[in-house]
Design an enzyme around this catalytic site. Structure first.
Site, short mmCIF file in Angstrom:
data_model
loop_
_atom_site.label_atom_id
_atom_site.label_comp_id
_atom_site.label_asym_id
_atom_site.label_seq_id
_atom_site.Cartn_x
_atom_site.Cartn_y
_atom_site.Cartn_z
N SER A 30 0.78 -1.25 0.00
CA SER A 30 0.00 0.00 0.00
C SER A 30 0.80 1.29 0.00
O SER A 30 0.36 2.30 0.56
CB SER A 30 -0.96 0.01 1.19
OG SER A 30 -1.78 -1.14 1.15
N HIS A 61 0.98 -0.44 -6.03
CA HIS A 61 1.85 -1.44 -5.41
C HIS A 61 3.22 -1.54 -6.10
O HIS A 61 3.84 -2.59 -6.09
CB HIS A 61 1.19 -2.82 -5.42
CG HIS A 61 0.09 -2.97 -4.41
ND1 HIS A 61 0.31 -3.17 -3.08
CD2 HIS A 61 -1.25 -2.94 -4.55
CE1 HIS A 61 -0.85 -3.27 -2.43
NE2 HIS A 61 -1.82 -3.13 -3.31
N HIS A 83 0.98 -10.48 -4.93
CA HIS A 83 -0.15 -11.18 -4.30
C HIS A 83 -0.48 -12.46 -5.06
O HIS A 83 -0.29 -12.55 -6.28
CB HIS A 83 -1.38 -10.28 -4.29
CG HIS A 83 -1.18 -8.98 -3.58
ND1 HIS A 83 -0.55 -7.91 -4.17
CD2 HIS A 83 -1.51 -8.59 -2.33
CE1 HIS A 83 -0.51 -6.91 -3.31
NE2 HIS A 83 -1.09 -7.30 -2.18
N TYR A 85 -3.37 -13.45 -5.93
CA TYR A 85 -4.39 -13.23 -6.96
C TYR A 85 -3.81 -12.70 -8.26
O TYR A 85 -4.51 -12.65 -9.28
CB TYR A 85 -5.50 -12.27 -6.45
CG TYR A 85 -5.02 -10.90 -6.04
CD1 TYR A 85 -4.64 -9.95 -6.97
CD2 TYR A 85 -4.95 -10.54 -4.69
CE1 TYR A 85 -4.20 -8.70 -6.59
CE2 TYR A 85 -4.51 -9.30 -4.29
CZ TYR A 85 -4.13 -8.38 -5.26
OH TYR A 85 -3.68 -7.14 -4.86
N GLU A 86 -2.54 -12.28 -8.25
CA GLU A 86 -1.92 -11.80 -9.49
C GLU A 86 -1.61 -12.97 -10.43
O GLU A 86 -1.28 -12.75 -11.59
CB GLU A 86 -0.65 -11.01 -9.19
CG GLU A 86 -0.91 -9.70 -8.46
CD GLU A 86 0.37 -8.96 -8.12
OE1 GLU A 86 1.01 -8.45 -9.05
OE2 GLU A 86 0.74 -8.91 -6.93
N ALA A 113 -3.20 -3.83 4.42
CA ALA A 113 -4.50 -3.19 4.60
C ALA A 113 -5.56 -4.28 4.62
O ALA A 113 -5.44 -5.28 3.89
CB ALA A 113 -4.78 -2.22 3.46
N MET A 211 -6.06 -10.01 1.51
CA MET A 211 -5.63 -10.88 0.41
C MET A 211 -4.11 -11.07 0.37
O MET A 211 -3.55 -11.41 -0.67
CB MET A 211 -6.07 -10.27 -0.93
CG MET A 211 -7.56 -9.96 -1.02
SD MET A 211 -7.93 -9.04 -2.54
CE MET A 211 -9.60 -8.48 -2.22
N SER A 212 -3.44 -10.87 1.51
CA SER A 212 -1.97 -10.96 1.50
C SER A 212 -1.47 -11.57 2.80
O SER A 212 -2.23 -12.19 3.55
CB SER A 212 -1.36 -9.56 1.31
OG SER A 212 -1.55 -8.77 2.46
N ASN A 235 -11.21 -0.32 5.49
CA ASN A 235 -12.66 -0.24 5.26
C ASN A 235 -13.34 -1.26 6.16
O ASN A 235 -12.69 -2.19 6.65
CB ASN A 235 -12.97 -0.57 3.79
CG ASN A 235 -12.42 -1.92 3.40
OD1 ASN A 235 -11.23 -2.05 3.11
ND2 ASN A 235 -13.27 -2.94 3.43
N HIS A 247 -11.06 -0.60 -4.73
CA HIS A 247 -9.61 -0.53 -4.52
C HIS A 247 -9.19 0.93 -4.27
O HIS A 247 -8.30 1.19 -3.45
CB HIS A 247 -8.89 -1.10 -5.74
CG HIS A 247 -7.40 -1.04 -5.66
ND1 HIS A 247 -6.69 -1.69 -4.66
CD2 HIS A 247 -6.47 -0.39 -6.42
CE1 HIS A 247 -5.39 -1.45 -4.84
NE2 HIS A 247 -5.24 -0.67 -5.90
N1 HPA Z 1 -11.30 -7.49 1.87
C1 HPA Z 1 -10.16 -8.07 1.44
N2 HPA Z 1 -9.01 -7.41 1.35
C2 HPA Z 1 -8.99 -6.12 1.72
C3 HPA Z 1 -10.15 -5.46 2.17
C4 HPA Z 1 -11.35 -6.19 2.25
O1 HPA Z 1 -12.41 -5.68 2.65
N3 HPA Z 1 -9.78 -4.19 2.46
C5 HPA Z 1 -8.46 -4.08 2.19
N4 HPA Z 1 -7.97 -5.26 1.73
#
Ligand code: HPA
Length: 272
Positions: A30, A61, A83, A85-86, A113, A211-212, A235, A247
């Site tokens: 981030s 990133h 990540h 997911y990449e 994050a 996701m990390s 969030n 995002h």
């Molecule tokens: N979900 C998954 N990954 C995230 C989120 C989320 O709400 N916020 C930041 N990374």
């Protein structure tokens, strides 16, 4: 994983990386790396120059490796992460940790994050990871075993080392920054979760979702590296948040939190 992959990455790092073990490795997501206070930069290498690590495909990133000194400590910082997911494979995701292991680094701070699941959490809060739940069901250590990466069946009772958690809590408190301890649910991404998934993760005991971090943490712990994890609640998670997740909003919250994230990291380095 392919061991030769990491040989190629290690080859481009100057000898200075391997002559003295770093006192701490850091992996920052981030865009937080640039905010770290660096007394003396020993070297900087863009990720695009490290074979296999390469350029992140995620906006916000971009990455570089920085070896620097702060408070007389030597810090090896991977600023930016790749990540799962990449779709780049485990090697790319855990390359920073394997490079740190080869440098002889014994402690690792992972930042990220997250979305907040626990109702006590608000956007902007910091969470010290106590444990995690890997909802993805796969991890980097599946496949051929290497002695260097620890036992075949690594213990995960204390992935996030207690005394590093205590240190994070103590330095944040000194700075007047509220922290909670929590359990991180690792999801594959790149989709944000559904409200039903978030309710399920809450039942399972997760406080935050992201996701990390978990691949790196699992790999580091297996290798005997002490791990600390620090999350920014960017969030509220899906179904708790009154608005859909984007995002852009995550990046905005991460940017806003950058000064505080840097302060906690700095105080943590001083306390080492
Ligand atoms: N979900 C998954 N990954 C995230 C989120 C989320 O709400 N916020 C930041 N990374």
């Amino acid at each position: 994983m392919d061991y030769a992959f990491f040989d190629r990455a290690a080859e481009v790092l100057p000898d200075a990386c391997f002559t003295q073990p770093p006192d701490l490795g850091v992996v920052l997501g981030s865009g937080w790396g640039e905010a770290l206070v660096k007394d003396h930069v020993l070297l900087r290498i863009p990720y695009s120059d490290i074979p296999g690590v390469g350029r992140s495909t995620v906006v916000g990133h971009a990455g570089e490796f920085v070896l620097y000194e702060r408070f007389g400590r030597r810090i090896a910082a991977f600023c930016g992460r790749r990540h799962w997911y990449e779709g780049v494979g485990w090697e790319t995701v855990v390359a920073p940790v394997e490079l740190l292991r080869r440098m002889g680094c014994a402690r690792l701070l992972l930042t990220n994050a997250v979305g907040g699941i626990n109702p006590a959490l608000h956007a902007g809060d910091f969470v010290i990871l106590r444990d995690h739940i890997n909802t993805v069901g796969v991890n980097p250590l599946a496949g051929p075993h290497r002695e260097e990466w620890g036992p075949r069946f690594p213990d995960m009772t204390e992935v996030y080392t207690q005394h590093l958690r205590d240190m994070l809590r103590a330095v944040a408190r000194k700075l007047g920054i509220r922290t909670l301890e929590g359990v991180y649910a690792f999801t594959a991404g790149p989709v944000f979760e559904t409200p039903a998934e978030i309710r399920a993760y809450a039942h399972l005991g997760a406080d935050v979702v992201g996701m990390s971090t978990v691949p790196e943490a699992v790999f580091a712990r297996a290798c005997g590296i002490q791990v600390a994890g620090l999350s920014l609640v960017a969030n509220l998670a899906a179904g708790i948040s009154p608005v859909p997740l984007t995002h852009e909003d995550v990046m905005r919250a991460s940017t806003e939190a950058k000064p505080l994230m840097a302060k906690i990291c700095d105080a943590f380095i001083e306390a080492l």
